[in-house]
Structures are given as structure tokens and as C-alpha cells.
Design a protein around this motif. Structure first.
Motif, PDB file in Angstrom:
ATOM      1  N   ILE A  57       0.795  -1.288   0.000  1.00 44.49           N
ATOM      2  CA  ILE A  57       0.190   0.112  -0.039  1.00 44.49           C
ATOM      3  C   ILE A  57       1.045   1.300  -0.091  1.00 44.49           C
ATOM      4  N   ARG A  58       1.917   1.209   0.908  1.00 39.87           N
ATOM      5  CA  ARG A  58       3.005   2.343   0.769  1.00 39.87           C
ATOM      6  C   ARG A  58       3.465   2.652  -0.523  1.00 39.87           C
ATOM      7  N   GLU A  59       4.102   1.380  -1.227  1.00 39.49           N
ATOM      8  CA  GLU A  59       4.647   1.519  -2.387  1.00 39.49           C
ATOM      9  C   GLU A  59       3.387   2.314  -3.558  1.00 39.49           C
ATOM     10  N   GLY A  60       2.318   1.934  -3.283  1.00 39.53           N
ATOM     11  CA  GLY A  60       1.271   2.394  -4.434  1.00 39.53           C
ATOM     12  C   GLY A  60       0.714   3.739  -3.712  1.00 39.53           C
ATOM     13  N   GLY A  61       1.368   4.432  -3.042  1.00 34.41           N
ATOM     14  CA  GLY A  61       0.921   5.692  -2.529  1.00 34.41           C
ATOM     15  C   GLY A  61      -0.261   5.856  -2.068  1.00 34.41           C
ATOM     16  N   LEU A  62      -0.839   4.852  -1.225  1.00 38.29           N
ATOM     17  CA  LEU A  62      -2.363   4.767  -0.761  1.00 38.29           C
ATOM     18  C   LEU A  62      -2.111   4.833   0.648  1.00 38.29           C
ATOM     19  N   PHE A  63      -1.135   4.999   1.488  1.00 32.95           N
ATOM     20  CA  PHE A  63      -1.187   4.664   2.721  1.00 32.95           C
ATOM     21  C   PHE A  63      -2.090   5.625   3.808  1.00 32.95           C
ATOM     22  N   ASP A  64      -2.140   6.858   3.201  1.00 33.73           N
ATOM     23  CA  ASP A  64      -2.729   7.772   4.075  1.00 33.73           C
ATOM     24  C   ASP A  64      -4.223   7.546   3.749  1.00 33.73           C
ATOM     25  N   GLU A  65      -4.598   7.126   2.755  1.00 36.22           N
ATOM     26  CA  GLU A  65      -6.089   6.596   2.478  1.00 36.22           C
ATOM     27  C   GLU A  65      -6.580   5.403   3.213  1.00 36.22           C
ATOM     28  N   PHE A  66      -5.565   4.636   3.373  1.00 36.96           N
ATOM     29  CA  PHE A  66      -5.540   3.169   4.206  1.00 36.96           C
ATOM     30  C   PHE A  66      -5.734   3.575   5.641  1.00 36.96           C
ATOM     31  N   LYS A  67      -5.053   4.500   6.076  1.00 39.75           N
ATOM     32  CA  LYS A  67      -5.131   4.919   7.524  1.00 39.75           C
ATOM     33  C   LYS A  67      -6.484   5.439   8.026  1.00 39.75           C
ATOM     34  N   LYS A  68      -7.238   6.201   7.019  1.00 43.62           N
ATOM     35  CA  LYS A  68      -8.382   6.546   7.338  1.00 43.62           C
ATOM     36  C   LYS A  68      -9.491   5.595   7.835  1.00 43.62           C
ATOM     37  N   HIS A  69      -9.265   4.093   7.188  1.00 47.93           N
ATOM     38  CA  HIS A  69     -10.146   3.092   7.385  1.00 47.93           C
ATOM     39  C   HIS A  69      -9.492   2.141   8.325  1.00 47.93           C
ATOM     40  N   ALA A  70      -8.200   2.063   8.402  1.00 49.09           N
ATOM     41  CA  ALA A  70      -7.656   0.881   9.222  1.00 49.09           C
ATOM     42  C   ALA A  70      -8.063   1.213  10.640  1.00 49.09           C
ATOM     43  N   ARG A  71      -8.346  -0.048  11.405  1.00 47.14           N
ATOM     44  CA  ARG A  71      -8.595  -0.163  12.667  1.00 47.14           C
ATOM     45  C   ARG A  71      -7.495  -0.845  13.454  1.00 47.14           C
ATOM     46  N   TYR A  72      -6.782   0.158  14.210  1.00 47.15           N
ATOM     47  CA  TYR A  72      -5.487  -0.129  14.934  1.00 47.15           C
ATOM     48  C   TYR A  72      -5.957  -0.823  16.440  1.00 47.15           C
ATOM     49  N   ASP A  73      -7.148  -0.360  16.676  1.00 46.15           N
ATOM     50  CA  ASP A  73      -7.900  -1.024  17.901  1.00 46.15           C
ATOM     51  C   ASP A  73      -8.040  -2.608  17.885  1.00 46.15           C
ATOM     52  N   ASP A  74      -8.337  -3.054  16.662  1.00 45.29           N
ATOM     53  CA  ASP A  74      -8.952  -4.372  16.491  1.00 45.29           C
ATOM     54  C   ASP A  74      -7.637  -5.414  16.209  1.00 45.29           C
ATOM     55  N   THR A  75      -6.532  -5.119  16.954  1.00 41.60           N
ATOM     56  CA  THR A  75      -5.386  -6.149  16.653  1.00 41.60           C
ATOM     57  C   THR A  75      -5.427  -7.423  17.737  1.00 41.60           C
ATOM     58  N   THR A  76      -6.468  -7.106  18.962  1.00 35.60           N
ATOM     59  CA  THR A  76      -6.096  -8.128  19.857  1.00 35.60           C
ATOM     60  C   THR A  76      -6.647  -9.573  19.351  1.00 35.60           C
ATOM     61  N   PHE A  77      -6.284 -10.538  20.216  1.00 38.47           N
ATOM     62  CA  PHE A  77      -6.641 -11.946  19.673  1.00 38.47           C
ATOM     63  C   PHE A  77      -6.817 -12.786  21.013  1.00 38.47           C
ATOM     64  N   LYS A  78      -7.864 -13.310  21.459  1.00 37.05           N
ATOM     65  CA  LYS A  78      -8.294 -14.033  22.169  1.00 37.05           C
ATOM     66  C   LYS A  78      -8.292 -15.555  22.194  1.00 37.05           C
ATOM     67  N   ILE A  79      -7.980 -16.416  22.907  1.00 36.79           N
ATOM     68  CA  ILE A  79      -8.390 -17.787  22.721  1.00 36.79           C
ATOM     69  C   ILE A  79      -9.105 -18.205  23.878  1.00 36.79           C
ATOM     70  N   THR A  80     -10.133 -19.161  23.594  1.00 41.28           N
ATOM     71  CA  THR A  80     -10.845 -19.516  24.986  1.00 41.28           C
ATOM     72  C   THR A  80     -11.199 -20.980  24.361  1.00 41.28           C
ATOM     73  N   ASP A  81     -11.633 -21.635  25.508  1.00 40.43           N
ATOM     74  CA  ASP A  81     -12.005 -23.407  25.233  1.00 40.43           C
ATOM     75  C   ASP A  81     -13.627 -23.238  25.355  1.00 40.43           C
ATOM     76  N   GLN A  82     -14.075 -24.549  24.968  1.00 39.94           N
ATOM     77  CA  GLN A  82     -15.400 -24.430  24.636  1.00 39.94           C
ATOM     78  C   GLN A  82     -16.257 -24.157  25.899  1.00 39.94           C
ATOM     79  N   HIS A  83     -15.652 -23.869  26.793  1.00 43.86           N
ATOM     80  CA  HIS A  83     -16.489 -23.571  28.249  1.00 43.86           C
ATOM     81  C   HIS A  83     -16.412 -22.079  28.150  1.00 43.86           C
TER      82      HIS A  83
END
Length: 381
Positions: A57-83
Motif C-alpha cells: 500500500i505504501r509503494e502504491g502511494g495509498l497509505f494515508d487513505e488506508f489509515k482513514k479506514h484501518a482499525r488499529y484497536d482491533d488487533t487483539t486476539f483471544k483464545i478460549t475453550d468450549q466453556h
């Protein structure tokens, strides 16, 4: 002289290549099966990595546009069991922001001249003319030829691939049924409290529930299990019948012994869609160069989605191919560019396929989440 290039497929992979060729002044055309430029046609949320997807995206000159929509708060990853017990909570602050697939596609579409995309051109077949030049055949009855390079970016069931080899995706035995829960659902509050931002992956014996936050605040849910390839068509269930799907998924053969809060997701899920998981054999990525043809993304190395690469690997393909074309832009340089790109892509693609299959076995096993967490802990995942 700039080569004339045909890109078959207007998903994120093909459009990344188109944008990079546009930036470098090359002549190209994109053939896309969709009838219109309705970029909101679907797809889940994608996490873009700094060294692959974001770099393209950076090489394509579109990173500023990407940042308008990117969700930097959604990077968390939780693992649970079936309970429902949370066993692992990681990923906070990771440089892999999420973006909805349709938004990523729209960013690229808006950066490419409209006359460079041919809508309603689904490739149905191909052949080589008497000079060995590819001829593309479309569902609308038209054909196209005369290109110096045809790039297959048309996904797992690529119509361009047969020009290179006869490899076909193999069913993995693993199956997802996808659904959604929207903010209007009575279950939404409890779901948002449990998952929050990012992704929750609940694992049981040979079963999986993936819950992922979307850009519109809804949650996309994938119910994973082992099933025959024809699960959606063999009469087991009609996916258009929501009540029947929920009843089946809540039965003892599926998620019937899971904790109630997880089964509540099934009870409130809507709009079911099937997703059988396929992979190309890793050994298929070793073909001899075919003049005027190459493959990128899933057309080259579709894998089950368990390595965390997916679109990042595809966008890396586009980035490498575009750089090689720009580097060897004169004389017979196009053939050299493709050859060097393929030699770079083969080991990367084989690695993604191999790791994805290995990780899939960790995610779908009789121990539920425990084998997966051990692999995360010792670094083998």
C-alpha cells in the motif's frame, strides 16, 4: 516500450498489482467477473502486516487513505475453550491493523482509471494461439488476446492456472459456516462485552468458533468443524433455512456440548454461508516458466487460512512482480521479470501452504485449544 499486461481478477491481489503498474507507467487492463464496481459485495476483515500488505500500500502511494479506514484497536486476539474460559489474550498494539475487505478493494478501485477495468468479464476458458500467445475467453462471449503477459489473480479456482499446470485445490476436510450478529441483535451487548475489539477464537475438540469485529461494528462468526466436502449440498442442511442451520449447529454432533454463552451466538446468528477450506499441494509451486503467463495470490498458492498470511502473501506477490517488471522494462525483460518473480514466490508460497496445513491440524484436534497454545508458547505456530 511498456508491456501490455492483462490482470485476470479484481480482488485485492489483482488491484494491488494494477495500482503498482499504474504508478510505474505501464499499460495494463483488469478483467473482473463482477458486473459493476460495487465494492461492498462482501468479504471479512483483513489484518495487514507492515512488511507485506502495508508495504504494498505504501509503494502504491495509498497509505494515508488506508489509515482513514484501518482499525488499529482491533488487533487483539483471544483464545478460549468450549466453556468460554479465556486462556490467552494477546496482540495489543500489534502493527497489523484490520480493514474490511470491501474497503481495501475500494481504496484500490478509486486509485485506478476507470477505463483500465473491464467489468462483467468472467474468464471461462483460455487457449494458446498458433504463436503461443494466450487467448482469454469470457462468459459474455468475447475474447481478448495480444498481451505480452497474462497474470492470473483469479483465486483458488483460477481459469488462468491451466495454462501453467494442472494443479487443483484439494479439500482439507475442514468446513466453516459463516454468519453475522449485528448491533440490533439482543445478543450484541453480551457479545461485545466478551469479545470487544479484535478477534476471539474458541476451540473445542475438532471444532472452532471464530468471532471477529467488523468495521460496521457487527461481528462476523465462523463455525468450524470437520465435514464432507459436499456438506452444503448433500441434504444435511439448507443454509437458506436459518432455523434449520441453528438447530443443526446446536445438536450434539456439532456445538451442543458447548457453554450456553457460546451457543447463544448460534441462536442469534443470521445469514449463513458455507466455506469449504481448500489448499493447493505445496509441491505444485515448481513449474517451468510459461512465456506470457504467471499467477499471483490464491491462483498460485491458495492455502487454508491458518497461517495469518492470506491477503498479505498475495499483496507481496503483486509487489514483487511489479518491482521485477519495473526493473526489467526493456527488450526481453518481461520474461526475465516473471522468471525472477516466480523464483521468489515459490518458496514463500510453499511455506504458507505448509504452515497453514500444520496449524490447521493444531486448531482442529481432540485436545481443543491446548495443543494450539503449546505451539504458540514454544514458537512452533
Amino acid at each position: 516500450m511498456s508491456p501490455t499486461i492483462a490482470i485476470v481478477g479484481g480482488g485485492p491481489c489483482g488491484l494491488t498489482l494494477a495500482r503498482l503498474l499504474e504508478c510505474n507507467g505501464f499499460d495494463y487492463v483488469v478483467y473482473e467477473r463482477d458486473e459493476t464496481d460495487d465494492a461492498s459485495r462482501g468479504g471479512g476483515s483483513l489484518d495487514l502486516h507492515s512488511e507485506t500488505g502495508q508495504l504494498a500500500i505504501r509503494e502504491g502511494g495509498l497509505f494515508d487513505e488506508f489509515k482513514k479506514h484501518a482499525r488499529y484497536d482491533d488487533t487483539t486476539f483471544k483464545i478460549t475453550d468450549q466453556h468460554g474460559e479465556i486462556l490467552l489474550d494477546v496482540g495489543q498494539g500489534r502493527d497489523a491493523p484490520e480493514i474490511d475487505r470491501f474497503l481495501l478493494r475500494r481504496i484500490f478501485l478509486e486509485s485506478i482509471p476507470k477505463d483500465k477495468i473491464r467489468w462483467g468479464h468472467a474468464v471461462t476458458g483460455n487457449k494458446l494461439d498458433e504463436d503461443g500467445v494466450p487467448v482469454l475467453e469470457f462468459s459474455n462471449g468475447s475474447t481478448a488476446s495480444g498481451f505480452k503477459l497474462v497474470v492470473g489473480a483469479d483465486g483458488a479456482w483460477s481459469k488462468v492456472r491451466p495454462l501453467i499446470n494442472q494443479a487443483k485445490p484439494i479439500y482439507s476436510g475442514k468446513y466453516f459456516v459463516e454468519s453475522r450478529i449485528y448491533p440490533s441483535s439482543p445478543q450484541y451487548g453480551a457479545l461485545a462485552t466478551k469479545v470487544g475489539t479484535g478477534t476471539l477464537d474458541a476451540l473445542g475438540p475438532y471444532q472452532q468458533m471464530i468471532v471477529q469485529k467488523q468495521g460496521d461494528s457487527s461481528y462476523r462468526i465462523y463455525y468450524g468443524f470437520l465435514a464432507p466436502e459436499d456438506f452444503a449440498s448433500n441434504g444435511t442442511v439448507d443454509l437458506s433455512n436459518g432455523e434449520a442451520v441453528r438447530k443443526l449447529l446446536l445438536s450434539k454432533d456439532f456445538f451442543g456440548d458447548w457453554v450456553e454463552e457460546m451457543k447463544d451466538l448460534i441462536r442469534h446468528s443470521d445469514t449463513f454461508r458455507s466455506w469449504a477450506l481448500y489448499s493447493l499441494p505445496a509441491e505444485s509451486l515448481d513449474w517451468k516458466p510459461v512465456p506470457g503467463v504467471t499467477l499471483i495470490g490464491d491462483a498460485a498458492h491458495v492455502a487454508v487460512p491458518f497461517a495469518g498470511e492470506g491477503v498479505n502473501s498475495a499483496m507481496k506477490d503483486a509487489l514483487v512482480l511489479a518491482k521485477k517488471i519495473a526493473e526489467h522494462r526493456t527488450g526481453d525483460g518481461l520474461e526475465r521479470a516473471v522468471r525472477e518473480y516466480e523464483q521468489d514466490m515459490f518458496p514463500r508460497g510453499r511455506d504458507v501452504i505448509t504452515r497453514s496445513m500444520k496449524n490447521g491440524e493444531l486448531l482442529f484436534n481432540k485436545e481443543g485449544p491446548h495443543a494450539f497454545i503449546r505451539a504458540l508458547t514454544d514458537g512452533s505456530f
